[in-house]
Write an enzyme that holds these catalytic residues in place. Structure first.
Site, mmCIF file in Angstrom:
data_model
loop_
_atom_site.group_PDB
_atom_site.id
_atom_site.type_symbol
_atom_site.label_atom_id
_atom_site.label_comp_id
_atom_site.label_asym_id
_atom_site.label_seq_id
_atom_site.Cartn_x
_atom_site.Cartn_y
_atom_site.Cartn_z
ATOM 1 C CE LYS A 110 -3.714 0.131 2.657
ATOM 2 N NZ LYS A 110 -4.624 0.324 3.831
ATOM 3 C CD GLU B 46 -14.343 9.041 10.917
ATOM 4 O OE1 GLU B 46 -14.894 9.703 10.028
ATOM 5 O OE2 GLU B 46 -14.740 7.921 11.273
ATOM 6 C CG PHE C 194 -29.095 9.965 7.278
ATOM 7 C CD1 PHE C 194 -28.308 8.846 7.067
ATOM 8 C CD2 PHE C 194 -28.477 11.205 7.275
ATOM 9 C CE1 PHE C 194 -26.934 8.961 6.874
ATOM 10 C CE2 PHE C 194 -27.113 11.335 7.078
ATOM 11 C CZ PHE C 194 -26.344 10.208 6.876
ATOM 12 N N GLY D 152 -34.773 2.279 1.770
ATOM 13 C CA GLY D 152 -33.951 1.482 0.881
ATOM 14 C C GLY D 152 -33.756 0.079 1.397
ATOM 15 C CB CYS E 82 -19.185 4.217 9.908
ATOM 16 S SG CYS E 82 -17.600 4.889 9.387
ATOM 17 C CE LYS F 64 -15.644 0.823 12.490
ATOM 18 N NZ LYS F 64 -15.583 1.568 13.748
ATOM 19 C CE LYS G 173 -22.102 7.036 0.719
ATOM 20 N NZ LYS G 173 -21.839 8.035 1.769
ATOM 21 N NE ARG H 147 -14.564 -1.350 5.071
ATOM 22 C CZ ARG H 147 -13.760 -0.409 5.567
ATOM 23 N NH1 ARG H 147 -13.037 -0.664 6.648
ATOM 24 N NH2 ARG H 147 -13.688 0.773 4.989
#
Length: 449
Positions: free
Chosen positions: A35, A151, A249, A253, A260, A263, A320, A327
């Site tokens: 990486k 964050e 939101f 769907g 995020c 978990k 998305k 994930r």
């Protein structure tokens, strides 16, 4: 300022690149040698709009460096961001093994006073634990301060979210460290919220849990709408204009996924359990989301009860648009259901095909584009609302499919339009278009009555 960011995932790489773009000297550290070598040569490990340009520009200018040496990063910086992954452990809590590994390296490489920032999403009390760990294992008398600065990035818009944040949260028990971080963040031009460390750690989980709750709530409302004949889009519009609720939101769907919400909802439930509290609301949010991911195949089976030997086109694999992240993606649940039912899956995603091959291997067929996926398939499932899937040539879609069956998990099309185009069409929380509806529509069109 001289910064080191440990971890080059979404949070670490985007944060590091954006801080460098504001004129700081940034070292990004990761233990993955491939990486790091890729980043040095302009190869991005993630797909994120605008990120490649910022990384390449600042790397060329010398503001952004990449290394596998945490020792170098610690010793050459004044501020160290811990931005490693904290995935779900088997019990639903956060796996902090990567955080511990970084804390150990910081402890044994302190060569001056440092500010250590937990940027990773971690349970309340982790700042105390990191502080105690470094203090116990450090090999010099240099001082350090641990701060929580969570964050709030959205995958697909992480760069803009970093450069134009709604707020910056600084959780610190040290006034001098807080003032230094005020200076570091001043160019973002966002409100800075000062809290104690515990509160900052809870803020991140609380924000994600609340947003996930809104998603599961509107999905539950959508399920009621389907039973009663109401339209969830009209309901969402009616409640979303209330400023106390807002329309954010509230789009029904096939459920949420990504790194995020899944978990973090499980982690805050686990934290509550550890303190003797049953967080019933978020527990239900998690369960509703699991069920919602299965709803597309359930609707398909209402039309095609026996899927054995059927070919099903899957439009969208990432959780998305504007990301290749799979994930906890709803597509993973959908693929598993289809394969268990004996169907063959032909899938396409504009960005996530390579990631999908890592996950599904040879179990599914990979199409070259949306129309290739649709060709000769018995039905189509729209799972991710990429722009190109919302602008399909419907006549061409209908001609390519063996049967004009489209199950729309993101409400990209309008039922009336799909009826007019001759599709058997199911979406989320809106009236379905059945074969009987099409026959009635054709009869009215033929007679003019």
């Amino acid at each position: 300022m001289k910064l080191t960011v440990v971890g080059t995932g979404y949070v670490g790489l985007v944060s590091g690149a954006c801080f460098a773009d504001l004129g700081n000297q940034v070292i990004c550290v990761d233990i993955d040698e491939a990486k790091i070598e890729g980043l040095k040569n302009g190869v991005m490990p993630i797909y994120e709009p605008g990120l490649k340009e910022i990384v390449e520009r600042n790397h060329e200018q010398g503001n952004l460096k990449f290394t596998t040496s945490i020792e170098q990063g610690v010793q050459e910086s004044d501020i160290i961001f811990i931005a490693v992954g904290t995935p779900s452990a088997e019990d639903g809590g956060a796996d902090l093994s990567a955080v511990e590994a970084v804390a150990q390296k910081i402890a044994t490489n302190l060569n001056d006073d440092k500010i250590v920032i937990n940027k990773s999403t971690v349970p309340v009390g982790t700042g105390d634990w990191v502080e105690e760990y470094i203090a116990k294992h450090k090999t010099t008398e240099h001082d350090f301060t641990v701060v929580s600065c969570p964050e709030f990035l959205r995958e697909g818009s992480a760069v803009s979210d970093t450069m134009e944040p709604d707020r910056i949260v600084i959780g610190s028990n040290d006034q001098q460290a807080a003032e230094t971080l005020d200076q570091l963040h001043q160019d973002f031009g966002a409100p800075i919220i000062h809290t104690d460390r515990y509160s900052a750690e809870v803020i991140k989980y609380a924000a994600n849990a609340f947003l996930a709750t809104k998603i599961s709530f509107i999905n539950e409302i959508a399920n009621i709408c389907e039973l009663t004949g109401a339209n969830v889009e009209e309901v969402a519009r009616g409640i979303g204009t209330d400023h106390r609720i807002s329309d954010k939101f509230l789009r029904a769907g096939v459920g949420f996924g990504g790194a995020c919400f899944p978990k973090d909802t499980k982690a805050i439930v686990k934290t509550a359990q550890e303190y003797g509290y049953d967080f019933k609301v978020v527990n239900s949010v998690v369960e509703v989301n699991k069920l919602q991911k299965k709803s597309l195949v359930t609707k398909l089976k209402q039309i095609l009860p026996d899927l054995a030997g059927r070919t099903i086109a899957l439009l969208g694999l990432a959780f998305k648009p504007n990301t290749d992240d799979m994930r906890e993606a709803p597509s993973r649940t959908v693929v598993k259901q289809l394969l268990e039912a004996g169907a063959e899956v032909k899938a396409y995603d504009p960005i996530a095909m390579e990631e999908a091959q890592e996950i599904f291997g040879d179990d599914i067929e990979y199409a070259t584009d949306a129309y290739d996926a649709l060709k000769d398939s018995d039905a189509a499932l729209l799972v991710t609302e990429w722009n190109e899937f919302q602008e399909l040539d419907l006549l061409r879609v209908k001609n390519l499919l063996q049967q004009p069956i489209l199950i729309d998990g993101r409400n990209c099309y309008q039922p009336a339009e799909m009826k007019e185009e001759g599709f058997i069409y199911h979406s989320v929380g809106r009236p379905a278009v059945t074969k009987e509806d099409l026959l009635a529509f054709e009869e009215i069109a033929a007679t003019g009555e």
